[in-house]
Design a protein around this motif. Sequence first.
Motif, short mmCIF file in Angstrom:
data_model
loop_
_atom_site.label_atom_id
_atom_site.label_comp_id
_atom_site.label_asym_id
_atom_site.label_seq_id
_atom_site.Cartn_x
_atom_site.Cartn_y
_atom_site.Cartn_z
N GLU A 24 0.82 -1.20 0.00
CA GLU A 24 0.00 0.00 0.00
C GLU A 24 0.86 1.26 0.00
O GLU A 24 0.58 2.22 -0.72
N ILE A 25 1.93 1.25 0.79
CA ILE A 25 2.84 2.39 0.83
C ILE A 25 3.53 2.56 -0.52
O ILE A 25 3.65 3.67 -1.05
N LEU A 26 3.99 1.45 -1.09
CA LEU A 26 4.63 1.49 -2.41
C LEU A 26 3.67 2.05 -3.46
O LEU A 26 4.05 2.88 -4.29
N ASP A 27 2.41 1.64 -3.40
CA ASP A 27 1.39 2.14 -4.32
C ASP A 27 1.21 3.64 -4.17
O ASP A 27 1.21 4.39 -5.15
N LYS A 28 1.08 4.12 -2.94
CA LYS A 28 0.88 5.56 -2.70
C LYS A 28 2.08 6.37 -3.17
O LYS A 28 1.94 7.43 -3.77
N LEU A 29 3.29 5.88 -2.87
CA LEU A 29 4.49 6.59 -3.31
C LEU A 29 4.59 6.64 -4.83
O LEU A 29 4.92 7.68 -5.41
N ALA A 30 4.32 5.51 -5.48
CA ALA A 30 4.40 5.47 -6.93
C ALA A 30 3.37 6.41 -7.56
O ALA A 30 3.70 7.15 -8.50
N ARG A 31 2.15 6.43 -7.04
CA ARG A 31 1.13 7.35 -7.57
C ARG A 31 1.56 8.80 -7.38
O ARG A 31 1.38 9.64 -8.26
N HIS A 32 2.13 9.09 -6.20
CA HIS A 32 2.55 10.46 -5.90
C HIS A 32 3.67 10.93 -6.83
O HIS A 32 3.60 12.00 -7.42
N TYR A 33 4.73 10.12 -6.94
CA TYR A 33 5.90 10.56 -7.69
C TYR A 33 5.74 10.46 -9.20
O TYR A 33 6.42 11.18 -9.93
#
Length: 79
Positions: A27-36
């Motif tokens: 979930e954290i990886l998903d949020k970071l990828a969407r953000h960046y």
Amino acid sequence: MFSSIFHPKLRLLWLDEVSMADEEYLEILDKLARHYTGVDKPFGGIVLCMCGDFLQLPGIPREANQAIKDPYPEPSSSS
């Protein structure tokens, strides 16, 4: 720190030993990828190649993972 992982031309992210990751990690990886990446698709539109021996070990339980993140939790005030 994480922005260097998500290079603008990144199209494929290889995750080895993914069976050791819990849902919070993904979930954290998903949020970071969407953000960046600025792309509102799962994992920012980056293709994930997940591999590992899924029969070797069970995933790390959330409780154990929390103990690793915070080995000295604050004592509760309710006694």
